[in-house]
Design an enzyme around this catalytic site. Structure first.
Site, PDB file in Angstrom:
ATOM      1  N   HIS A   1      41.687 -20.668 -26.379  1.00 16.70           N
ATOM      2  CA  HIS A   1      41.638 -21.977 -27.018  1.00 16.70           C
ATOM      3  C   HIS A   1      40.496 -22.067 -28.033  1.00 16.70           C
ATOM      4  O   HIS A   1      39.416 -21.530 -27.808  1.00 16.70           O
ATOM      5  CB  HIS A   1      41.469 -23.071 -25.961  1.00 16.70           C
ATOM      6  CG  HIS A   1      42.625 -23.162 -25.027  1.00 16.70           C
ATOM      7  ND1 HIS A   1      42.570 -22.713 -23.730  1.00 16.70           N
ATOM      8  CD2 HIS A   1      43.879 -23.644 -25.212  1.00 16.70           C
ATOM      9  CE1 HIS A   1      43.735 -22.910 -23.142  1.00 16.70           C
ATOM     10  NE2 HIS A   1      44.554 -23.474 -24.021  1.00 16.70           N
TER      11      HIS A   1
ATOM     12  N   ASP B   1      37.492 -18.833 -22.781  1.00 15.66           N
ATOM     13  CA  ASP B   1      38.726 -18.200 -22.305  1.00 15.66           C
ATOM     14  C   ASP B   1      39.378 -17.314 -23.366  1.00 15.66           C
ATOM     15  O   ASP B   1      40.390 -16.660 -23.086  1.00 15.66           O
ATOM     16  CB  ASP B   1      39.721 -19.247 -21.782  1.00 15.66           C
ATOM     17  CG  ASP B   1      40.227 -20.186 -22.878  1.00 15.66           C
ATOM     18  OD1 ASP B   1      39.971 -19.941 -24.076  1.00 15.66           O
ATOM     19  OD2 ASP B   1      40.897 -21.190 -22.524  1.00 15.66           O
TER      20      ASP B   1
ATOM     21  N   SER C   1      48.756 -26.220 -26.494  1.00 19.03           N
ATOM     22  CA  SER C   1      47.451 -26.754 -26.118  1.00 19.03           C
ATOM     23  C   SER C   1      46.429 -26.749 -27.242  1.00 19.03           C
ATOM     24  O   SER C   1      45.538 -27.598 -27.265  1.00 19.03           O
ATOM     25  CB  SER C   1      46.887 -25.980 -24.919  1.00 19.03           C
ATOM     26  OG  SER C   1      46.871 -24.588 -25.182  1.00 19.03           O
TER      27      SER C   1
END
Length: 261
Positions: free
Chosen positions: A241, A238, A37
């Site tokens: 990321h 978070d 990601s």
């Protein structure tokens, strides 16, 4: 007067479209973007929606193209992995700042073709040859990018490992699986010395085996494999990321590494 303005705008749009179409046929410097990601990009995503805010470092250019999910070239813009990292909301990743930085600093690079292939949450075993769809999709998209003399693959940009940092067995086997993946990609693309620029993990959030994964990434000893370190770069809330500034910095680190090859 309004009719004249409209005609001028229409003429400009037609010329721009023609230019884009011509550039899609140009010989390209091709870069494969793969991994998880943080390569696909989650920066600028709030509550599951991409804000659409794009900084200058990520600005689109008619000289930077992406291979879309239908295997056709189009002008690249964030989110680069839209339609590729399926069932995920993609945002800003390192691809556009990488391409803009390379283009700005190397006048001989020509048209840049980005081939997004990353998929969030995937471990290294899922990228293995003969495994799930990811490996085959990467090879097929890379081959499609080169088809008909469309260009040459200049490097694989790789950012992965978070999904292997929370499991003892995956961490233990990460080194040989990563090296085999790189070797298999080079073999199947018939590019035995393909430059590979990988990113070492940015934070400890992925799991308790982050140090083991980073040790492999930073210590890999294969020809033309370079590792840039994302540790300590700014993250989203978070703590997993990279935020927009972090993704820009990673893109620039990879550009630095590529330009030193």
């Amino acid at each position: 007067m309004s009719s004249l303005v409209w005609l001028l705008l229409l003429a400009h749009a037609t010329v721009a479209l023609s230019t884009d179409e011509n550039l899609s046929d140009e010989f390209k410097s091709i870069f494969i973007l793969a991994g998880q990601s943080n390569m696909a990009g989650r920066a600028g995503v709030i509550s599951g929606v991409f804000t659409g805010e794009v900084p200058p470092e990520c600005a689109p250019s008619p000289f930077i193209l992406r291979l879309n999910p239908n295997l056709t070239w189009e002008e690249a813009r964030d989110p680069l992995h839209e339609g590729i990292d399926i069932n995920k909301t993609c945002g800003i990743g390192p691809g556009m700042p990488f391409a803009n930085s390379v283009m700005e600093r190397d006048s001989s690079i020509g048209v840049i073709g980005l081939v997004p292939c990353a998929a969030g949450g995937t471990n290294i075993q899922q990228w293995s040859r003969g495994g799930e769809r990811l490996y085959n999709q990467l090879i097929q998209r890379a081959q499609a990018a080169m088809r008909g003399g469309g260009g040459v693959i200049r490097a694989l940009l790789w950012y992965q490992g978070e999904a292997d940092a929370d499991d003892a067995d995956r961490a233990k086997n990460y080194k040989w699986r990563l090296e085999k993946f790189f070797t298999d990609v080079r073999s199947d693309l018939q590019l035995p010395e393909l430059p590979i620029i990988q990113v070492a993990l940015a934070s400890s959030k992925p799991g308790k085996y982050v140090d083991e994964i980073r040790k492999v990434q930073l210590g890999i000893n294969l020809t033309n494999v370079i590792c840039v370190d994302a540790w300590g770069l700014p993250l989203t809330g978070d703590k997993l990321h990279l935020d927009t500034d972090g993704e820009i910095q990673v893109g620039h680190l990879m550009a630095d590494a590529f330009l030193k090859l």
